[in-house]
Design a protein around this motif. Structure first.
Motif, PDB file in Angstrom:
ATOM      1  N   LYS A  23       5.849  -0.171 -10.041  1.00 56.02           N
ATOM      2  CA  LYS A  23       4.724   0.462 -10.787  1.00 56.02           C
ATOM      3  C   LYS A  23       3.764   0.775  -9.353  1.00 56.02           C
ATOM      4  CE  LYS A  23       6.631   0.202 -14.895  1.00 56.02           C
ATOM      5  NZ  LYS A  23       6.996   1.457 -15.497  1.00 56.02           N
ATOM      6  N   VAL A  24       3.370   1.968  -9.288  1.00 53.21           N
ATOM      7  CA  VAL A  24       2.646   2.214  -8.217  1.00 53.21           C
ATOM      8  C   VAL A  24       1.269   3.103  -8.921  1.00 53.21           C
ATOM      9  CG1 VAL A  24       2.217   3.132  -5.909  1.00 53.21           C
ATOM     10  CG2 VAL A  24       4.225   2.474  -6.491  1.00 53.21           C
ATOM     11  N   ARG A  25       0.264   2.488  -8.604  1.00 51.58           N
ATOM     12  CA  ARG A  25      -1.076   3.225  -9.087  1.00 51.58           C
ATOM     13  C   ARG A  25      -1.603   4.132  -7.868  1.00 51.58           C
ATOM     14  NH1 ARG A  25      -3.966   3.207 -13.492  1.00 51.58           N
ATOM     15  NH2 ARG A  25      -3.098   1.281 -14.246  1.00 51.58           N
ATOM     16  N   VAL A  37       8.168   2.431   5.292  1.00 53.34           N
ATOM     17  CA  VAL A  37       7.855   2.495   6.597  1.00 53.34           C
ATOM     18  C   VAL A  37       7.968   1.164   7.091  1.00 53.34           C
ATOM     19  CG1 VAL A  37       5.889   3.138   8.346  1.00 53.34           C
ATOM     20  CG2 VAL A  37       6.562   4.613   6.252  1.00 53.34           C
ATOM     21  N   ARG A  38       9.034   0.753   7.854  1.00 55.13           N
ATOM     22  CA  ARG A  38       9.028  -0.549   8.622  1.00 55.13           C
ATOM     23  C   ARG A  38       8.854  -0.425  10.128  1.00 55.13           C
ATOM     24  NH1 ARG A  38      11.674  -3.235   4.299  1.00 55.13           N
ATOM     25  NH2 ARG A  38      12.544  -2.003   2.813  1.00 55.13           N
ATOM     26  N   LEU A  41       0.682  -1.022  -0.197  1.00 52.42           N
ATOM     27  CA  LEU A  41      -0.129   0.183   0.036  1.00 52.42           C
ATOM     28  C   LEU A  41       0.893   1.060  -0.034  1.00 52.42           C
ATOM     29  CD1 LEU A  41      -2.766  -1.072   2.479  1.00 52.42           C
ATOM     30  CD2 LEU A  41      -2.930  -1.017  -0.068  1.00 52.42           C
ATOM     31  N   LEU A  42       0.387   2.318  -0.742  1.00 50.82           N
ATOM     32  CA  LEU A  42       0.967   3.488  -0.347  1.00 50.82           C
ATOM     33  C   LEU A  42       0.017   4.628   0.242  1.00 50.82           C
ATOM     34  CD1 LEU A  42       2.793   6.047  -1.583  1.00 50.82           C
ATOM     35  CD2 LEU A  42       1.205   6.260  -3.400  1.00 50.82           C
ATOM     36  N   ARG A  43       0.280   4.979   1.520  1.00 45.67           N
ATOM     37  CA  ARG A  43      -0.343   5.717   2.412  1.00 45.67           C
ATOM     38  C   ARG A  43       0.012   7.348   2.390  1.00 45.67           C
ATOM     39  NH1 ARG A  43      -0.868   1.258   7.251  1.00 45.67           N
ATOM     40  NH2 ARG A  43      -2.330  -0.074   6.136  1.00 45.67           N
ATOM     41  N   TYR A  44      -0.973   8.218   2.836  1.00 45.49           N
ATOM     42  CA  TYR A  44      -0.446   9.503   3.182  1.00 45.49           C
ATOM     43  C   TYR A  44      -1.563   9.744   4.493  1.00 45.49           C
ATOM     44  CZ  TYR A  44      -0.572  14.379   2.988  1.00 45.49           C
ATOM     45  OH  TYR A  44      -0.463  15.838   3.230  1.00 45.49           O
ATOM     46  N   ARG A  45      -0.931  10.248   5.600  1.00 50.25           N
ATOM     47  CA  ARG A  45      -1.344  10.423   6.754  1.00 50.25           C
ATOM     48  C   ARG A  45      -2.450   9.448   7.201  1.00 50.25           C
ATOM     49  NH1 ARG A  45      -2.303  16.995   7.146  1.00 50.25           N
ATOM     50  NH2 ARG A  45      -0.056  17.565   6.641  1.00 50.25           N
ATOM     51  N   GLY A  46      -1.893   8.226   7.129  1.00 49.98           N
ATOM     52  CA  GLY A  46      -2.631   7.011   7.761  1.00 49.98           C
ATOM     53  C   GLY A  46      -3.805   6.662   6.721  1.00 49.98           C
ATOM     54  N   LEU A  47      -3.973   7.290   5.499  1.00 55.82           N
ATOM     55  CA  LEU A  47      -5.163   6.780   4.443  1.00 55.82           C
ATOM     56  C   LEU A  47      -4.393   6.103   3.294  1.00 55.82           C
ATOM     57  CD1 LEU A  47      -7.279   9.819   4.519  1.00 55.82           C
ATOM     58  CD2 LEU A  47      -7.498   7.729   5.994  1.00 55.82           C
ATOM     59  N   ASP A  48      -5.175   5.114   2.564  1.00 57.01           N
ATOM     60  CA  ASP A  48      -4.490   4.480   1.868  1.00 57.01           C
ATOM     61  C   ASP A  48      -4.908   5.171   0.220  1.00 57.01           C
ATOM     62  OD1 ASP A  48      -3.781   2.197   3.388  1.00 57.01           O
ATOM     63  OD2 ASP A  48      -5.629   1.027   2.710  1.00 57.01           O
ATOM     64  N   VAL A  49      -4.031   5.404  -0.283  1.00 55.46           N
ATOM     65  CA  VAL A  49      -3.936   6.339  -1.534  1.00 55.46           C
ATOM     66  C   VAL A  49      -3.520   5.699  -2.752  1.00 55.46           C
ATOM     67  CG1 VAL A  49      -4.029   8.613  -0.432  1.00 55.46           C
ATOM     68  CG2 VAL A  49      -1.763   7.457  -1.326  1.00 55.46           C
ATOM     69  N   GLY A  50      -3.018   4.479  -2.833  1.00 59.99           N
ATOM     70  CA  GLY A  50      -2.603   3.709  -3.846  1.00 59.99           C
ATOM     71  C   GLY A  50      -1.970   2.532  -3.569  1.00 59.99           C
ATOM     72  N   GLN A  51      -1.470   1.628  -4.500  1.00 63.40           N
ATOM     73  CA  GLN A  51      -0.822   0.354  -4.097  1.00 63.40           C
ATOM     74  C   GLN A  51      -0.016  -0.181  -5.367  1.00 63.40           C
ATOM     75  OE1 GLN A  51      -3.597  -2.699  -3.655  1.00 63.40           O
ATOM     76  NE2 GLN A  51      -3.996  -2.933  -5.839  1.00 63.40           N
ATOM     77  N   VAL A  52       1.241  -0.651  -4.722  1.00 62.79           N
ATOM     78  CA  VAL A  52       2.250  -1.296  -5.789  1.00 62.79           C
ATOM     79  C   VAL A  52       1.420  -2.339  -7.037  1.00 62.79           C
ATOM     80  CG1 VAL A  52       4.231  -2.481  -6.458  1.00 62.79           C
ATOM     81  CG2 VAL A  52       4.011  -0.745  -4.390  1.00 62.79           C
ATOM     82  N   LEU A 110       4.501   1.876   1.853  1.00 62.97           N
ATOM     83  CA  LEU A 110       4.903   3.326   1.376  1.00 62.97           C
ATOM     84  C   LEU A 110       4.489   4.356   1.910  1.00 62.97           C
ATOM     85  CD1 LEU A 110       5.426   2.167  -2.331  1.00 62.97           C
ATOM     86  CD2 LEU A 110       7.122   1.825  -0.427  1.00 62.97           C
ATOM     87  N   GLU A 111       4.889   5.456   2.407  1.00 62.00           N
ATOM     88  CA  GLU A 111       4.361   6.739   2.558  1.00 62.00           C
ATOM     89  C   GLU A 111       4.761   7.725   1.688  1.00 62.00           C
ATOM     90  OE1 GLU A 111       2.145   8.886   5.156  1.00 62.00           O
ATOM     91  OE2 GLU A 111       2.668   7.200   5.540  1.00 62.00           O
ATOM     92  N   VAL A 112       3.899   8.728   1.272  1.00 60.62           N
ATOM     93  CA  VAL A 112       4.294   9.716   0.493  1.00 60.62           C
ATOM     94  C   VAL A 112       4.254  11.082   1.265  1.00 60.62           C
ATOM     95  CG1 VAL A 112       1.866   9.695  -0.246  1.00 60.62           C
ATOM     96  CG2 VAL A 112       3.678  11.000  -1.645  1.00 60.62           C
ATOM     97  N   GLN A 113       4.872  12.139   0.787  1.00 62.63           N
ATOM     98  CA  GLN A 113       4.800  13.257   1.420  1.00 62.63           C
ATOM     99  C   GLN A 113       4.801  14.327   0.095  1.00 62.63           C
ATOM    100  OE1 GLN A 113       7.733  14.954   4.008  1.00 62.63           O
ATOM    101  NE2 GLN A 113       7.633  17.073   3.068  1.00 62.63           N
TER     102      GLN A 113
END
Length: 760
Positions: A559-561, A579-580, A533-544, A600-603
């Motif tokens: 490849k992340v959508r 994030v581990r 998963l790709l997250r931002y502030r604890g919310l799922d915003v995408g995935q590999v 994964l985390e995104v800023q």
């Protein structure tokens, strides 16, 4: 004296009438002698096995109901192995006593096929003759049995070849549409010692029924077949049941074939079914389980079009070969692209298939091809081929990375309603994908359009973390058998043509994902996989969606959508990191990744920059930017010590900021530590503030004063940190100002306690 009269002397003839009678008698005698000689028969000798029923001067020789001779003598042969009968044959038949002339005794014979020789019950036994004109002979040997019908009999005389005689016998009837039109003349073993040659006679009125492609079969006995659909009993006639018989017919599509050549033999099939499936096809098998020669049918769309005739296991039993007899109507349909496969009974949650095979055993199915040249040799297919593309409905091609638990017959579901099935699967040409042939039933074909997404609905989807575990399955049927589900988000999208190719996603979430596709480059991919998963502030915003290596093998490509705020995240300045879980006495964080794995985390970029789809993936969270809200300062130290990015900056043992990043000074003689004081606590820092390394423990020992231990906090002992104190004097501080970082505080600093108003 009287004078005597002179006699009248005249010469008379020597013939006397008295001789008329002897001459007449002589003539009559000569005539009788000539007549007796001319009417006298020709004597011949015929050898019989025994003389039962033969009587001298009574037993006649009969040809077509007319006596042409009789027995005038009967005695034991010289070798005492039989009897010799002397027969007198009428002279007019002398020219027909050739060497091939045949004689036999005619006796009354009663059987289910009929009664022959009935007239001998009154007249007694007689000798029949089959005269043959040719070189005269006087010694003959009688036949033990009546010979077959003469080849000179008007009609059609042909030969049939069979693998065995069965119940056929001389005189067995030949039927056409259950009407007797001929009979069996005789039979003999073929020259190859492997076939039986049966000679038959077709009466003249019916001779035209025999064509070049006419098929003959053994109509003796009873033919029985049965299955779940019922039972079938077939017999040509009561006579053929008891004595055997032959039937024939010409296939409808061959009725215009030319008349037959009597010199060319016909094949005699074992039964009606074998005759209907008349030409031979060889089929290479891999397994003969459940296949029975003579019984296993060949089925096309529920109709029998052939039969398994024989099985040959080969010399080493590794390459079994089957010989099929196929319906003549299929001769032009068996092209090179035709396919054969074995149908076996199967019982599962998806239903029961091959139910007919439970009764009659496994059977062979065939699908006729549309391409290639006609051929008679095929190899069995390991599984059923795809559904006939001519069948009503929508035929699609789905491409996936792996087979999973899908199989032929797996359901295709729409909102958990079965609307189709998987017809077959195979590897793609480059061996990189699995291709599924899918059929959507005609009633549901309109559910698929250009916006449709397919996903593998097999098994159980398990997601979990410290907050809980989610278990999801499409249905009990797909849990056991596997299945495919789909959804069509846009009903107004364009319809799709037949054989349209779709991607088969591994799960529903991946199939439904929409948004911006980006690429992340990392040095290693430990713990990262498809679905991360790709997250931002604890919310799922995408995935590999895909994990792979770069062309030079130097990086891992992800490849992340991005399904949420994709246009805002895929901008220059956005940063991504892994994030581990963090475990320690001083700090424990991200424990949910112990179960779910790293994410994964995104800023996102602070300002919307240019669109960017390729980013570097950081191994850990980036240090906060100097432009972030708060007071940014720089501390100068002789060495790094135990200071780490993320360590707390404390005032009176209260965290008021963070260590952002560390770097060497311009001349590499100092370590510059960048810190950020939160805006609310920015007023705590003044020009005279003193900073020191609060990590570890300060121990002061003396003989008189003992041991004194000083530490900022338990967390500072384990994790490290920086503390500071501020005096009463008020001197301004500017952002980015540099302060010295001392190794330890002075006692005076610890006593500073100015009153400073904080922002609310």
């Amino acid at each position: 004296m009287t004078e005597l009269a002179q006699p009248d002397i005249r010469k008379t003839s020597n013939w006397s009438a008295i001789w008329v009678l002897p001459l007449l008698a002589l003539l009559i005698g000569l005539w009788l002698l000539w007549r007796a000689f001319s009417e006298a028969g020709v004597e011949i000798r015929v050898h019989f096995a025994d003389g039962e029923g033969i009587q001298v001067n009574k037993t006649q020789v009969v040809y077509k109901g007319i006596a042409v001779g009789k027995v005038i003598d009967l005695h034991i042969s010289k070798d005492i192995q039989g009897v010799d009968a002397t027969i007198e044959i009428k002279r007019e038949a002398e020219d027909y006593l050739g060497q091939d002339t045949r004689f036999w005794l005619v006796k009354p014979r009663v059987s289910l096929a009929g009664v022959t020789g009935l007239e001998t019950l009154v007249s007694g036994i007689y000798i029949a003759i089959d005269p043959v004109k040719g070189e005269r002979a006087s010694d003959f040997k009688a036949l033990a049995e009546p010979p077959p019908l003469s080849d000179k009999l008007p009609g059609l005389h042909i030969t049939l070849k069979a693998e065995r005689l069965g119940s056929l016998d001389q005189g067995s009837p030949v039927f056409y549409r259950q009407i007797q039109v001929g009979q069996v003349k005789g039979y003999r073993l073929g020259d190859d010692q492997r076939t039986v040659e049966v000679q038959i006679y077709i009466e003249q009125p019916y001779a035209h029924l025999i064509r070049k492609h006419t098929r003959f079969w053994n109509a003796g006995g009873i033919s029985f077949s049965g299955g779940l659909s019922g039972f079938k009993l077939r017999a040509e006639s009561l006579v053929s049941i008891a004595t055997g018989g032959i039937a024939f017919a010409t296939p409808e599509h061959r009725e215009d074939s030319p008349p037959t050549d009597p010199a060319i033999p016909f094949r005699l099939y074992e039964d009606f079914e074998a005759a209907e499936a008349g030409f031979r096809v060889m089929l290479q098998l891999s397994n003969v389980s459940g296949l029975q020669p003579g019984r296993t049918p060949v089925i096309f769309n529920g109709v029998q079009v052939g039969t398994l005739k024989s099985l040959d296991m080969g010399g080493d039993f590794s390459k079994p070969m089957a010989e099929l007899t196929m319906d003549p109507r299929t001769e032009e349909l068996l092209l090179g692209s035709s396919e054969f496969w074995v149908v076996k009974p199967s019982i599962s949650l998806a239903g029961i298939t091959g139910l007919e095979a439970l009764v009659q055993g496994n059977f062979l199915a065939v699908r006729f091809g549309k391409e290639g040249a006609p051929t008679r040799e095929f190899s069995i297919s390991a599984k059923a081929p795809p559904l006939n593309v001519d069948a009503p409905g929508l035929h699609l091609l789905l491409a996936a990375e792996r087979l999973g638990s899908l199989d032929v017959g797996s359901p295709v579901l729409y909102r958990q309603v079965r609307v189709g099935s998987v017809q077959s699967y195979r590897l793609s040409g480059d061996r990189q994908e699995v291709l599924f042939d899918v059929h959507i039933e005609q009633d549901y074909a309109g559910l698929v359009n250009a916006s449709t997404r397919f996903w593998n609905a097999s098994g159980i989807s398990l997601k979990g973390g410290l907050s809980g575990v989610e278990v999801k399955s499409e249905s009990l049927q797909t849990l056991v058998l596997g299945g495919i589900a789909f959804d069509t988000p846009d009903r107004t999208a364009a319809p799709v043509p037949r054989f349209r190719r779709f991607t088969l996603f591994s799960e529903e979430q991946q199939a439904r994902a929409v948004g911006q596709l980006i690429e992340l480059r990392a040095k290693h991919g430990d713990g990262l996989r498809e679905g991360t998963l790709l997250r931002y502030r604890g919310l799922d915003v995408g995935q590999v969606e895909q994990v792979g290596l770069s062309d030079d093998l130097a990086d891992v490509l992800l490849k992340v959508r991005v399904s949420v705020a994709g246009e805002r995240i895929a901008r220059t300045g956005s940063r991504f990191w892994v994030v581990r879980p963090e475990l320690g006495l001083a700090r424990t964080a991200n424990l949910d990744t112990l179960v779910s794995g790293p994410y994964l985390e995104v800023q996102p970029a602070p300002r919307a920059g240019a669109l960017q789809t390729t980013f570097e993936l950081l191994a850990e969270a980036p240090q906060a930017a100097s432009t972030a809200e708060g007071l940014a300062l720089v501390l100068s130290a002789a060495r790094r010590g135990s200071v780490e990015p993320g360590d707390d900056v404390t005032y009176r043992e209260m965290a008021v900021g963070k260590v952002i990043r560390l770097e060497l000074g311009p001349t590499a003689d100092r370590v510059l530590i960048h810190i950020l004081i939160e805006p609310r606590y920015a007023a705590l820092v003044r020009g005279g503030s003193r900073f020191w390394n609060a990590s570890g423990v300060d121990v002061d020992f003396g003989l008189l004063k003992g041991v004194e231990v000083r530490t900022e906090s338990v967390e500072a002992i384990l994790a490290g940190g920086i503390a500071f104190a501020t005096p009463e004097e008020v001197s301004p501080v500017r952002p980015g100002q540099t302060f010295a970082l001392f190794d330890e505080p002075q006692a005076e600093w610890l006593n500073w306690a100015p009153k400073i108003a904080l922002k609310p």
